[in-house]
Design an enzyme around this catalytic site. Structure first.
Site, short mmCIF file in Angstrom:
data_model
loop_
_atom_site.label_atom_id
_atom_site.label_comp_id
_atom_site.label_asym_id
_atom_site.label_seq_id
_atom_site.Cartn_x
_atom_site.Cartn_y
_atom_site.Cartn_z
N GLU A 165 6.91 5.55 -9.61
CA GLU A 165 7.31 4.15 -9.35
C GLU A 165 7.53 3.37 -10.78
O GLU A 165 7.65 2.07 -10.66
CB GLU A 165 6.52 3.70 -7.82
CG GLU A 165 6.71 4.21 -7.10
CD GLU A 165 5.91 4.20 -5.62
OE1 GLU A 165 5.62 2.84 -6.29
OE2 GLU A 165 5.28 4.54 -4.83
N TYR A 169 -5.86 -5.69 -1.05
CA TYR A 169 -6.12 -5.41 0.21
C TYR A 169 -6.38 -6.49 1.42
O TYR A 169 -6.13 -6.76 2.22
CB TYR A 169 -8.12 -4.50 0.46
CG TYR A 169 -7.43 -3.09 -0.56
CD1 TYR A 169 -7.27 -2.29 0.74
CD2 TYR A 169 -7.76 -3.31 -1.54
CE1 TYR A 169 -7.00 -0.75 0.12
CE2 TYR A 169 -8.13 -1.88 -1.99
CZ TYR A 169 -7.58 -0.35 -1.30
OH TYR A 169 -7.44 1.04 -1.32
N GLN A 170 -6.56 -7.53 0.07
CA GLN A 170 -6.91 -8.43 -0.03
C GLN A 170 -5.74 -9.41 0.27
O GLN A 170 -5.47 -10.45 1.92
CB GLN A 170 -7.55 -10.01 -0.41
CG GLN A 170 -7.77 -11.30 -0.32
CD GLN A 170 -8.50 -11.82 -1.29
OE1 GLN A 170 -8.36 -11.98 -2.32
NE2 GLN A 170 -10.14 -11.99 -0.78
N ASN A 178 -4.02 6.16 7.40
CA ASN A 178 -2.16 5.82 7.38
C ASN A 178 -1.89 7.46 8.00
O ASN A 178 -2.23 8.46 6.81
CB ASN A 178 -2.18 5.01 6.57
CG ASN A 178 -0.27 5.47 6.66
OD1 ASN A 178 0.05 6.40 7.12
ND2 ASN A 178 -0.31 5.67 5.01
N CYS A 183 0.84 2.71 1.29
CA CYS A 183 -0.30 2.67 1.04
C CYS A 183 -0.71 2.92 0.24
O CYS A 183 -2.40 2.44 -0.03
CB CYS A 183 -1.33 3.60 2.38
SG CYS A 183 -1.53 5.36 1.92
N HIS A 184 -0.34 3.84 -0.73
CA HIS A 184 -0.69 4.14 -2.38
C HIS A 184 -0.62 2.83 -3.18
O HIS A 184 -1.06 2.52 -4.80
CB HIS A 184 -0.77 5.49 -2.81
CG HIS A 184 1.73 5.23 -2.84
ND1 HIS A 184 2.31 5.30 -1.46
CD2 HIS A 184 2.48 4.63 -3.63
CE1 HIS A 184 3.86 5.34 -2.42
NE2 HIS A 184 3.60 5.08 -3.16
#
Length: 113
Positions: A94, A36-37, A59, A67-68
């Site tokens: 993934e 997030y940073q 989202n 966003c995951h």
DNA sequence: CTATTGACGACAT
DNA sequence: CATGTCGCCAATA
């Protein structure tokens, strides 16, 4: 032919900031994660990590817009609109392993902009 | 305009 | 290492 993904209608209703966040998270490749940073820095507001989380929460086209692949700065999982189990499953698929709420090999899977 | 909210982060305990 | 507190920011009421 996939009909969505190009310009989701709900996308236009988002603020410039929110759209910017989604646009950036879109470049995080499969098998990698960001924080997030990092996203906050990437959009030019380094102190807005929290606001970034709020933006991702909205989202409208997950998991197409990945966003995951966004976790906390310390490697902890972070939140997900679809629930933590879903986020873990997507990442696992993934090749990103999550153990006890933490991304394994965080340093090496972390994607830098 | 002020108050509240929340997928965060740094630090103290 | 786990939890609590406080600061920061953009969106929304």
């Amino acid at each position: 032919m996939s009909k969505v993904l190009k310009h989701h209608p709900a996308l236009a209703r988002l603020s410039a900031f929110e759209q910017a966040v989604l646009a950036v998270v879109r470049r995080v490749p499969r098998g990698r994660v960001t924080t997030y940073q990092e996203l906050a820095r990437a959009v030019g507001t380094p102190q807005a990590a929290r606001a970034v989380g709020n933006a991702l929460h909205k989202n409208p086209c997950a998991p197409a817009v990945p966003c995951h692949r966004v976790v906390k700065s310390d490697g902890a999982l972070g939140g997900y609109g679809g629930g933590s189990p879903k986020k873990i499953a997507l990442l696992s698929r993934e090749g990103v392993q999550v153990r006890v709420g933490r991304v394994q090999q965080f340093g090496s899977v972390l994607f830098e902009f």
